[in-house]
Structure formats: C-alpha cells, structure tokens
Enzyme design. Sequence first.
Site, PDB file in Angstrom:
ATOM      1  N   LYS A 183       0.859  -1.188   0.000  1.00 13.70           N
ATOM      2  CA  LYS A 183       0.000   0.000   0.000  1.00 13.70           C
ATOM      3  C   LYS A 183       0.893   1.235   0.000  1.00 13.70           C
ATOM      4  O   LYS A 183       1.924   1.262   0.689  1.00 13.70           O
ATOM      5  CB  LYS A 183      -0.891  -0.031   1.236  1.00 13.70           C
ATOM      6  CG  LYS A 183      -1.967   1.048   1.285  1.00 13.70           C
ATOM      7  CD  LYS A 183      -2.858   0.882   2.513  1.00 13.70           C
ATOM      8  CE  LYS A 183      -3.952   1.921   2.588  1.00 13.70           C
ATOM      9  NZ  LYS A 183      -4.824   1.741   3.767  1.00 13.70           N
ATOM     10  N   SER A 199      -9.678   1.913   2.694  1.00 16.54           N
ATOM     11  CA  SER A 199      -8.761   2.633   1.846  1.00 16.54           C
ATOM     12  C   SER A 199      -7.741   1.746   1.113  1.00 16.54           C
ATOM     13  O   SER A 199      -7.176   2.163   0.119  1.00 16.54           O
ATOM     14  CB  SER A 199      -7.991   3.653   2.684  1.00 16.54           C
ATOM     15  OG  SER A 199      -7.201   3.002   3.652  1.00 16.54           O
ATOM     16  N   SER A 222      -9.985  -0.472   6.880  1.00 18.57           N
ATOM     17  CA  SER A 222      -9.349  -0.262   5.579  1.00 18.57           C
ATOM     18  C   SER A 222      -8.661  -1.484   4.976  1.00 18.57           C
ATOM     19  O   SER A 222      -8.270  -1.446   3.808  1.00 18.57           O
ATOM     20  CB  SER A 222      -8.350   0.892   5.663  1.00 18.57           C
ATOM     21  OG  SER A 222      -9.019   2.117   5.553  1.00 18.57           O
TER      22      SER A 222
END
Lengths: 477, 485
Positions: free
Chosen positions: B80, B155, B179
């Site tokens: 990420k 996210s 997330s």
Amino acid sequence: MTEFEAVIGMEVHAELLTASKMFCGCPTTFGAAPNTQVCPVCLGLPGSLPVPNRRAVEFVARTALALHCEISPRSIFYRKNYYYPDLPKGYQVSQYGDDPIGRNGYIEIVVGGQTRRIGIRRCHLEEDTGKLFHVSPQTSEVDYNRSGVALMEIVSEPDLRSAEEAREYLVQLRAILTYLGVCDGKMEQGSLRCEPNISVRPKGSAAFGTKTELKNLNSFRAVSRGIEYEIERQVAVIRAGGQVTQETWRWDETRQVTAPMRSKEFEQEYRYFPDPDLVPMVFTPDWVQTQQESLPELPRQKQLRFQEQYGLPAYDAQILTETRALADYFEAAAARHADAKAVSNWVMGELLGRLNAASLDISESKVTPEGLAGLLDLVANGTISGKIAKDVFEEMFVSGKAPEAIVQEKGLTQISDEGALATTLDAIIAANPKEWEALKGGKEQLTKFFVGQVMRATKGRANPQLVNDLLKQRLAS
Amino acid sequence: MAELHTLTAHELADQMRRGAVSAREIAEATLARIAAVDERVKSFVTVTPEAALAQAREVDERRARGEALPPLAGIPIALKDNLCTRGVRTTCASKILDNWEPPYDATVVARLRAQHAVFVGKTNLDEFAMGSSTENSGLFVTHNPWDLSRVPGGSSGGSAAAVAAREATLALGSDTGGSIRQPAAFCGVVGLKPTYGRVSRYGLVAFASSLDQIGPMARDVTDAALLLQAISGSDPSDATSAPVAVPDYMQALRPEVKGLKLGVPREFFAQGVAPEVEAAVRAAVDRLVALGAEAEEVSMPHIDYAFPAFYIIAPAEASSNLARYDGVRYGLREPASDPTTMMERTRDAGFGAEVKQRIMLGTFTLSAGYYDAYYLKALKVRTLVKQDFDRAFERFDLLVAPVTPTVAFAIGERANDPLQMKLADVCTVPVNLAGGPAIAVPCGFHAGLPIGLQLMAKPFAEETLLRAAYTYEQATDWHLRAPAL
C-alpha cells in the site's frame, strides 16, 4: 509616592546532556554543520515514530527530586500543535496538565543574608525545535540539528521579588543541574535558557499586575540587567498613568534595553492532546526511592557543610559551591592546606579572577589544587612573602609549574637573614638622611617608605615583618 | 501447470522448493499480469519492474547456491502506498507528497526484504487512507476486478484489487477503521487486521496513530498467515509495538473448531445490513456450527456509539499527524512571500476535500472549550466499547459479523453522500477502537460480487482467528473463485 514590588516567575529550559536526542539516536553535539545530525524521526518524516530516551526521563526525574518535587506516578507526553518552519512535525512533544514528571517543589536561595524558598510548579520533559536563520528578507534557512534534543522545562511559582533574587534563583538552579550532570548550564550557547515573567504591584498588594515575558537573556548579567530594566519600565508606565500590556519583550544586549517583540494578534490555540505514538511513563515508588538515594550532595547541602566543616562565611560557601568542579577544587586544596579560609580567599580572589579574565573554566586551570595548596604552604612557613606569592601564582597560572620549582628557579625565597636585611636597611638610611630625620621626628608615615625601599632593593623578597622590627630597633636606639 | 500468477504464495513456495519454477519466472509472470490488466483495474500507483526482477534474481542466485530461504522468498508482494520504501516514491495518493522518495524502509518492508520477498509496486488508496472506496485518492480511482464499474473498497482498495486481480500474490494494507477488511470483502480476498501493537507501525504514514495497524491481504488464509508471520513482532522503533512473543501461526492452520464458542452480536446486523449479506453471514455461522462450533446471539450495547466516537478520535489524531505537510521540508510547495502564506497555500493545494474535512473536524474537536465535549467523551466511549468486547470475550472465543453492510457499490454512487460512504465501515470500526484482531474471509456472492465474513478475537488471539477462518475456508470454495478479467 507608591512603592512598587516586582513579582517574578521563571521559566527555564535546559538542554539535557544525553548523548542522543529525545526520541531518536541522533547525536546532540553542539556546533556541527547544519542538518548533519538528523534522521527521519527528528526531521518528522512521514511514517517515522518517536521512542523516548530513557536517560532523559531519568535526568528529569532526578532533577525533580533534587528540586524537592513530587514525582507523578504516571506521566504522559502531549502534543503541542502549532505551525512554524523550525517545528518539523507541526507539533512539539511536550508535557501538559497535572501530570508532568515532577511538580510542587522548591529551591532555597540566600539573598542579603535571608534564606527564601522559591516554589517550583513543574519540571517536565519535551523536545527542542530546530533553529531558523533569516539570511535575507526573502530567504530563511533552517537547521534541524537541534530538533528533537531533549529539553527540560522548569517553571517556578511567581515567588521572586527582585532581579537579584531571580539571578540567585538561576545560579542555584544551574548549580543543581550541573551537580546532577544533567545540563552543562551554558547560557551563552543556549543550553540553559530562561524566560522570566515579570509584573509589578504596589507594595503590600496581594493582586498580581499584568505580566510581560522577557526573552533573549543569554547570560547572568543579562538576566539581572534585563529584569531590572523591565521592572523600572513597568513602574514608569504605571506612574505615568499608563497600563502594562501582556506581551513578550526582548532584551537588547547591545542597547541594554528591553524592546517589545511583535505582539500576538490572538491567543495561541495549541490543541494539546496525549501523543498516541507514546505510552505513559510509569514511576514506581521503588524506582523513585532508588533515584532519590543515589542523588549526589547538592549545592545547598554543600554550602551548609562548607560553613560547618571549614568555618567559612556563608558568602564564601555560596560562591565556592556554584559549580561542582569549583567545590571539588576547593576541597582538594583544603585537604592539603590547613588554613581553609586562606584557600577560599585565593580560590575566590586570584584564581576565579584570573580564570574569568581569561574566559577559562575551572577544569582548564593550570594551577592544580595541589599547586595552590603548595603555594599557600610556602607563604605559611615563611618561605615566600604574600606579595611574592602573587607573582608565583601568576607564573603558575601561565606555565602550570609547581610553586616550589618557580621559587627555586627564580630565587624568590623570602630573606629572613637579619644581618643581610640590617645591612640593606642601614645603607638605605644612609642614602636618605632627610627622610630618616623626619621619621625620627615623628612622621610615622615614612615607616612605609623605608620598608618599601628595602622591599624594592630585595625585589620583594625581604620578610616585611623583620624589616619593620629592624626599623623599630633603630628608631629606639 | 496453472499460470504462475494464479497460484498462492504457499503453492509458489512449494514449486520453488521442488525446483519447478524460478523466482524470475514468477516475477515475470506477475509483471506481465500487471501489464495486461492494470490499465483497467488501476491497482498500482507505482510498478517497480527493475527492482522486482533484481530481487528475484538474487533469490535465484541464493537458491542456486543451495541456501535455505525464508517462506516468502521470491513471492511477489504489493505494498500500500502509505508504507515507506527507500528510494521508491511513496505518495499516500496525495498531491501534497508530490512523488516524495523516503530515505528509509518501513519496518514491515525491511522485514519482508530480509525474507527476500519481491516487491512489485505500490498500490492506490484513499488519500492518507481516509476513505472506503479509493474515490478519495488524489491520483485516480481503482476499479473492482469483479465489476470494473464498482469500487474496490478502501482505503486499501489498490492492495485488495491487486490480489483479487492476480496482479500480486500478496499485499500489505493498513486498517484504521476497516481499511483492510472492507476492501478485502468487496474484492473477495482475505484481509487481516492484527491486534494493535502486533505489527510495527514504523514507516506507515500515520492517519490515526492509536488505531492504525498494518496487515496482510491474500487469496487464502494460509497466505495471510504466512505474511502475518513475517511482519509480526515488537520493534524498538515503535514504542506502541507490543513486547509479546509471536507464535507460529502456521500451527494454527488446522481444520478444528469443535467447541469453539462464537458470539453473534446483534448490533452488527442492525442498521443497513443488506438481506443478502446477513443471509450469507448467518449461513457461514451455520456452517461453522455444522463443523463443531457453538454459536449464540449476544448484545454489545455500546457498539452503536463506536462509529461516532471513531469519527471524533481518528480525525483529531489525523489533524495533528498531517500538520507536518507544510511545504518546508519535502513534498509540494506553493511559493509565497512569507512562511505562513506558503504553508496555507501548500496545504490548500495539496490536500483533497475529504482530508481537509477531517483535518478541520479534528482541529475543532481538539480546541479548548470543545476538547472535553468531543475528544475526551469519545475516549470514554472508546473505553465502553472496549469493555463490551472484553465482556463478550469472557464468554466467546470469537465474534462473528458482516464485514460490510452491502456488497461493493458503484463508482460515483456515494460520492455525494459522505455519511452513506462512511457507513461502509460501520461493522469494521468497533474492533479498531477495542484493539483486537479481526479477519475478513469470502463467504458468498450476490449478483456476482463477493460478500465477506468478519471474525473478531481478543487481543493477540490471531491464532484463534486463523484457525476458524482456515476451517471455514477448507469447507467452502468461495476463495477459489476468480474474477474474469
């Protein structure tokens, strides 16, 4: 006319003598090239996290104990949020509220023969900011070497009543910090910084006046002068029917005046909240007790002991204990020479005088405690006169040689040979018949003249007592 | 042999051990897959083919020398883009970081490097991890591999989509309020949020420090356990990482739930949970019961307050965490004649609307006069929520709930409805406040879109989570389905 008194509280920031910064492993050496002692943590790079320096926490706790503070069983780091280019995270890790590491302590100071207790409100730990340099109206540069250096804040109660007290408070506080070895106390380098809050009020009034904060006090002299100036300024404002406004003033060292800094347009909103990246510090009673028991002898205790053990006046004891190094120096010399008051006189007079003139620290003195004691021995046993001793001291101060060697080398031993001194004296009498007659006629001031002439003829080596005796004999005959 | 990009990490490791395949072949297959599908899925902010091939080459050289290699050696992993990678730009999907290249690796990245994992690239996210769809990315929107017109969740939407689209064997995400789990559910993969403190946060660009936790995203529970194993453990660089020994998570992977006590908290099924989601989750509970577990309804009275408390605490911390983006040291700078104006312009230009909204919210709730009413009260609610969990875990080994109230929604559908958007996290937020671990595993489909099952455990009981999830997975085949791309 109304008499005024000053009400002063001191905020002191002390850079801690830890080898590394508060929350990272970067070194803390003063004077390194800009931005060479930085890492992701003290630059506040995204993703970096702080890890507290255990030693810094210990230093503050020990200081708090030396200041007779209570230790919070659980103490928390807060974030103080504000924007400034020298603050890389947009917040400073500090402490806030009622759980600083130490609170409710005091320092004892002696001013004008009076002992007073000055309250300590809090003693806490935070991190220092970087340093901003305005190189031109368009350009500023920032050095983050200082960013994240462990900083202790010590806040006093508004218990101080004069510039002299404020100065003495700072002297005692600095002594405590250097005794503990937690701060080098160098105001000129900024490792010890003080910001007094000053207000004045009619004597006898219990209410506080409006206070101003004073910054840029980089020496003890500046502290005295700055506070004195600010007190006078405030009194003048009030006497002229004006009002003191709450703002920050700056001591201007070159002009020797205080000047207002840009006043804050609005009250700062710091949005303090507990730093979620750090866990609470927990101080167990056992740990606190261990720290308490391992504290060194502190300046105030040492002063009282010096008075007791060496029979010194309070004034001497106060000066000699201002730094641990000086106190140690005195004790080392006093251990070798029996007349402690003589040692004290020489340390406070000749030694400190020469060191200050040469801007040297006691640790840099070429005159060792052994050397000083040896010199005083030579005076005490009559080998040299007190006057010669000052010359020998000067030589010792410059070359670091032992006093005995200097005296030997230069043939400075005192002349106590009665015959030789009598011969010299008689020759001087013969050469100055007018003065001799006058002396005999009762003009006693001329005694000094004849002794002085003998001293001059012997290059100061004559035993003055003996010369005096010889002169008296001759006057009587 | 199946195409290499379709295999799981443990399958690839097996093949490498047997000498059937090289790390280079695996890396090449994965990079080819990215080249083939990422134009449509848009999982990656940055792809690093040269670095990936270099890492793969090193693995092959070590294998050739006969070295025994760690389990993740040669396995393609996506990171990420809020995890710091030395020399590789880290954007947090924000314009304000402006292609910033960290001079250091996050601890998790360093640990995976030490395992000789192969990093294929950095994945998209909602800006600074604030969002539930990747629509708040300051760069572009990622698409759900199961239906490209839908969001992948967020996210960690880029990481979830990358794993689902077989663009990476494994991925790391971060989970502040769901997330990892929410996009895992939307994309039909496994996502695990470890206990707070289990995994070092050092090098994870902070959103809300007291909630953020890095965790694995994978195609099955075994792979998630492998990745969790590699990244877990205390770290001297993170004061909040826990000095708790890391067990051998692979030992937890056994099909055995007999006597396991499952609590089914009714508050998690209350508002807005779509019937198809509730049905799939309840069917999963029935399946676990059929396998030997015991299930019982339970009430957690403060759960309804978890969501509002989260939306006080997280923005408050974020408002402070994001103060450092001021244009002084790195990232975007909008010049001005004085530093204050420069900072204001930079922040105005660099942050997206959602981030600004949360900074303002957090700034407000931390301000003098509001602190007690908002922030302090939210902390008290957090304690109550935690106590609800503590009480529940006195009776139950695990709590079972949906991950999300619905399946993946359409791109743009909730863009103008911030509350609906945030409600996608209503089932995942509570356990973040409590601090314990939780896992999302696929448990069904509705209209071709995956549904996730959420299991929650008490702090440091990741083994129980993994055992139950593994048992369920072995008895079902949801995890074997792949999106058609």
